[in-house]
Design a protein around this motif. Structure first.
Motif, PDB file in Angstrom:
ATOM      1  N   LYS A 129      12.336   0.791  -7.797  1.00  0.00           N
ATOM      2  CA  LYS A 129      13.278   1.343  -8.769  1.00  0.00           C
ATOM      3  C   LYS A 129      12.997   2.824  -9.013  1.00  0.00           C
ATOM      4  CE  LYS A 129      14.159   1.213 -13.680  1.00  0.00           C
ATOM      5  NZ  LYS A 129      13.670   0.712 -14.944  1.00  0.00           N
ATOM      6  N   ARG A 130      11.747   3.167  -9.216  1.00  0.00           N
ATOM      7  CA  ARG A 130      11.366   4.561  -9.490  1.00  0.00           C
ATOM      8  C   ARG A 130      11.534   5.466  -8.271  1.00  0.00           C
ATOM      9  NH1 ARG A 130       6.301   4.727 -13.621  1.00  0.00           N
ATOM     10  NH2 ARG A 130       7.087   3.153 -15.058  1.00  0.00           N
ATOM     11  N   LEU A 131      11.060   5.006  -7.116  1.00  0.00           N
ATOM     12  CA  LEU A 131      11.120   5.837  -5.912  1.00  0.00           C
ATOM     13  C   LEU A 131      12.550   6.138  -5.483  1.00  0.00           C
ATOM     14  CD1 LEU A 131       8.227   4.221  -3.847  1.00  0.00           C
ATOM     15  CD2 LEU A 131       8.264   6.539  -4.787  1.00  0.00           C
ATOM     16  N   LEU A 132      13.461   5.195  -5.748  1.00  0.00           N
ATOM     17  CA  LEU A 132      14.852   5.381  -5.327  1.00  0.00           C
ATOM     18  C   LEU A 132      15.775   5.759  -6.492  1.00  0.00           C
ATOM     19  CD1 LEU A 132      15.130   2.418  -2.786  1.00  0.00           C
ATOM     20  CD2 LEU A 132      14.717   4.844  -2.300  1.00  0.00           C
ATOM     21  N   GLN A 191       0.842  -1.207   0.000  1.00  0.00           N
ATOM     22  CA  GLN A 191       0.000   0.000   0.000  1.00  0.00           C
ATOM     23  C   GLN A 191       0.874   1.252   0.000  1.00  0.00           C
ATOM     24  OE1 GLN A 191      -3.477   0.209   0.057  1.00  0.00           O
ATOM     25  NE2 GLN A 191      -3.264   2.418  -0.112  1.00  0.00           N
ATOM     26  N   ALA A 192       1.923   1.248   0.817  1.00  0.00           N
ATOM     27  CA  ALA A 192       2.790   2.413   0.931  1.00  0.00           C
ATOM     28  C   ALA A 192       3.630   2.642  -0.320  1.00  0.00           C
ATOM     29  CB  ALA A 192       3.711   2.255   2.139  1.00  0.00           C
ATOM     30  N   VAL A 193       4.029   1.570  -0.988  1.00  0.00           N
ATOM     31  CA  VAL A 193       4.954   1.689  -2.117  1.00  0.00           C
ATOM     32  C   VAL A 193       4.235   1.766  -3.461  1.00  0.00           C
ATOM     33  CG1 VAL A 193       6.853   0.528  -3.335  1.00  0.00           C
ATOM     34  CG2 VAL A 193       6.825   0.597  -0.850  1.00  0.00           C
ATOM     35  N   VAL A 194       3.237   0.912  -3.639  1.00  0.00           N
ATOM     36  CA  VAL A 194       2.557   0.827  -4.939  1.00  0.00           C
ATOM     37  C   VAL A 194       1.230   1.578  -4.947  1.00  0.00           C
ATOM     38  CG1 VAL A 194       1.624  -0.777  -6.680  1.00  0.00           C
ATOM     39  CG2 VAL A 194       3.674  -1.385  -5.395  1.00  0.00           C
ATOM     40  N   GLY A 195       0.578   1.644  -3.792  1.00  0.00           N
ATOM     41  CA  GLY A 195      -0.701   2.339  -3.725  1.00  0.00           C
ATOM     42  C   GLY A 195      -1.873   1.408  -3.511  1.00  0.00           C
ATOM     43  N   HIS A 196      -1.635   0.095  -3.635  1.00  0.00           N
ATOM     44  CA  HIS A 196      -2.673  -0.881  -3.288  1.00  0.00           C
ATOM     45  C   HIS A 196      -2.009  -2.151  -2.777  1.00  0.00           C
ATOM     46  CE1 HIS A 196      -2.243  -3.348  -7.000  1.00  0.00           C
ATOM     47  NE2 HIS A 196      -1.937  -2.192  -7.557  1.00  0.00           N
ATOM     48  N   GLY A 197      -2.691  -2.798  -1.851  1.00  0.00           N
ATOM     49  CA  GLY A 197      -2.128  -3.932  -1.134  1.00  0.00           C
ATOM     50  C   GLY A 197      -2.061  -5.243  -1.883  1.00  0.00           C
ATOM     51  N   ALA A 217      -0.659  -5.648  -4.929  1.00  0.00           N
ATOM     52  CA  ALA A 217       0.313  -5.484  -6.022  1.00  0.00           C
ATOM     53  C   ALA A 217       1.163  -6.741  -6.202  1.00  0.00           C
ATOM     54  CB  ALA A 217       1.226  -4.298  -5.730  1.00  0.00           C
ATOM     55  N   ALA A 218       1.538  -7.003  -7.440  1.00  0.00           N
ATOM     56  CA  ALA A 218       2.415  -8.126  -7.774  1.00  0.00           C
ATOM     57  C   ALA A 218       3.861  -7.758  -7.436  1.00  0.00           C
ATOM     58  CB  ALA A 218       2.295  -8.457  -9.260  1.00  0.00           C
ATOM     59  N   LYS A 219       4.701  -8.776  -7.278  1.00  0.00           N
ATOM     60  CA  LYS A 219       6.114  -8.550  -6.966  1.00  0.00           C
ATOM     61  C   LYS A 219       6.792  -7.640  -7.988  1.00  0.00           C
ATOM     62  CE  LYS A 219       7.693 -12.165  -3.930  1.00  0.00           C
ATOM     63  NZ  LYS A 219       8.207 -11.332  -2.872  1.00  0.00           N
ATOM     64  N   GLU A 220       6.443  -7.829  -9.253  1.00  0.00           N
ATOM     65  CA  GLU A 220       7.044  -7.022 -10.324  1.00  0.00           C
ATOM     66  C   GLU A 220       6.677  -5.545 -10.180  1.00  0.00           C
ATOM     67  OE1 GLU A 220       6.760 -11.179 -11.282  1.00  0.00           O
ATOM     68  OE2 GLU A 220       5.101  -9.777 -10.949  1.00  0.00           O
ATOM     69  N   GLN A 221       5.467  -5.274  -9.715  1.00  0.00           N
ATOM     70  CA  GLN A 221       5.042  -3.894  -9.493  1.00  0.00           C
ATOM     71  C   GLN A 221       5.837  -3.264  -8.351  1.00  0.00           C
ATOM     72  OE1 GLN A 221       0.800  -5.044  -9.186  1.00  0.00           O
ATOM     73  NE2 GLN A 221       0.411  -3.242 -10.467  1.00  0.00           N
ATOM     74  N   VAL A 222       6.061  -4.052  -7.297  1.00  0.00           N
ATOM     75  CA  VAL A 222       6.841  -3.561  -6.162  1.00  0.00           C
ATOM     76  C   VAL A 222       8.263  -3.258  -6.628  1.00  0.00           C
ATOM     77  CG1 VAL A 222       7.800  -4.157  -3.894  1.00  0.00           C
ATOM     78  CG2 VAL A 222       5.428  -4.766  -4.442  1.00  0.00           C
ATOM     79  N   ALA A 251      15.548  -8.258  -2.387  1.00  0.00           N
ATOM     80  CA  ALA A 251      16.094  -6.939  -2.056  1.00  0.00           C
ATOM     81  C   ALA A 251      15.019  -5.865  -2.230  1.00  0.00           C
ATOM     82  CB  ALA A 251      17.311  -6.636  -2.925  1.00  0.00           C
ATOM     83  N   ALA A 252      14.210  -5.984  -3.290  1.00  0.00           N
ATOM     84  CA  ALA A 252      13.138  -5.012  -3.530  1.00  0.00           C
ATOM     85  C   ALA A 252      12.121  -5.035  -2.390  1.00  0.00           C
ATOM     86  CB  ALA A 252      12.442  -5.290  -4.861  1.00  0.00           C
ATOM     87  N   ASP A 253      11.774  -6.226  -1.906  1.00  0.00           N
ATOM     88  CA  ASP A 253      10.826  -6.329  -0.795  1.00  0.00           C
ATOM     89  C   ASP A 253      11.397  -5.677   0.466  1.00  0.00           C
ATOM     90  OD1 ASP A 253       9.012  -7.622  -2.421  1.00  0.00           O
ATOM     91  OD2 ASP A 253       9.365  -9.615  -1.571  1.00  0.00           O
ATOM     92  N   ALA A 254      12.691  -5.854   0.708  1.00  0.00           N
ATOM     93  CA  ALA A 254      13.329  -5.241   1.874  1.00  0.00           C
ATOM     94  C   ALA A 254      13.375  -3.719   1.731  1.00  0.00           C
ATOM     95  CB  ALA A 254      14.732  -5.810   2.057  1.00  0.00           C
TER      96      ALA A 254
END
Length: 171
Positions: free
Chosen positions: A126-129, A108-114, A116-121, A139-142
């Motif tokens: 990638k975009r936020l950082l 929810q905090a990263v993608v906007g909905h709870g 979301a697929a792993k690829e979306q996360v 690593a992306a999940d962490a």
């Protein structure tokens, strides 16, 4: 503030370190700690030692850990919970405050909905950082866990105790 995010797993435990300055987030490091082969206590020891090394290297100020979800297979859930315990012990033994977030809260905090697929996360991390490529799934999940903590730090909480989830958000 430097935030360590941890995605616990018995085989691979993802870690991600970000720096938060006001509303700005900056990537510091990410990767995985591999437990290898051996008995369960040996593997947990490898995770504990590996995370201690990450903490010593990157000197985070706080830590955010993903909460274990209940699996269809109870044995897998118990093993994952033990890996999570090793991660929390590594953080606490280094005097870090530990915040806990569900996968739903993180997505929810990263993608906007709870849901979301792993690829979306991976893509949003990638975009936020402003990363040149998407990090590996663990690593992306962490990193997403650390980002969720940075986004939720306005709550002033270092634990989810006393809060409940409503619509994928802490209230």
């Amino acid at each position: 503030m430097r935030i360590l995010g941890i995605d616990p797993g018995l085989r691979l435990t993802g870690f991600g370190v970000i720096e938060q300055t006001g509303q700005k987030l900056a990537y510091v490091a990410s990767g995985v700690v591999k437990s290898g082969e051996g008995s369960l206590p040996q593997r947990l020891g490898v995770l504990f030692a590996g995370l201690n090394e990450v903490i010593a290297t990157y000197q985070p100020d706080t830590c955010a850990v993903e909460i274990v979800f209940v699996n269809v297979n109870p044995q897998s859930t118990l093993l994952l919970g033990q890996a999570r315990g090793a991660a929390i012990c590594a953080a606490v033994s280094n005097q870090l405050l530990v915040a806990e977030y569900t996968a739903l809260q993180i997505k929810q905090a990263v993608v906007g909905h709870g849901k979301a697929a792993k690829e979306q996360v991976q893509e949003m991390v990638k975009r936020l950082l402003s990363l040149p490529a998407a990090p590996t799934a663990d690593a992306a999940d962490a990193l997403a866990c650390a980002i969720a903590h940075a986004h939720g730090s306005h709550l002033g909480a270092h634990s989810t105790a006393g809060y409940r989830v409503k619509g994928g958000r802490l209230v």
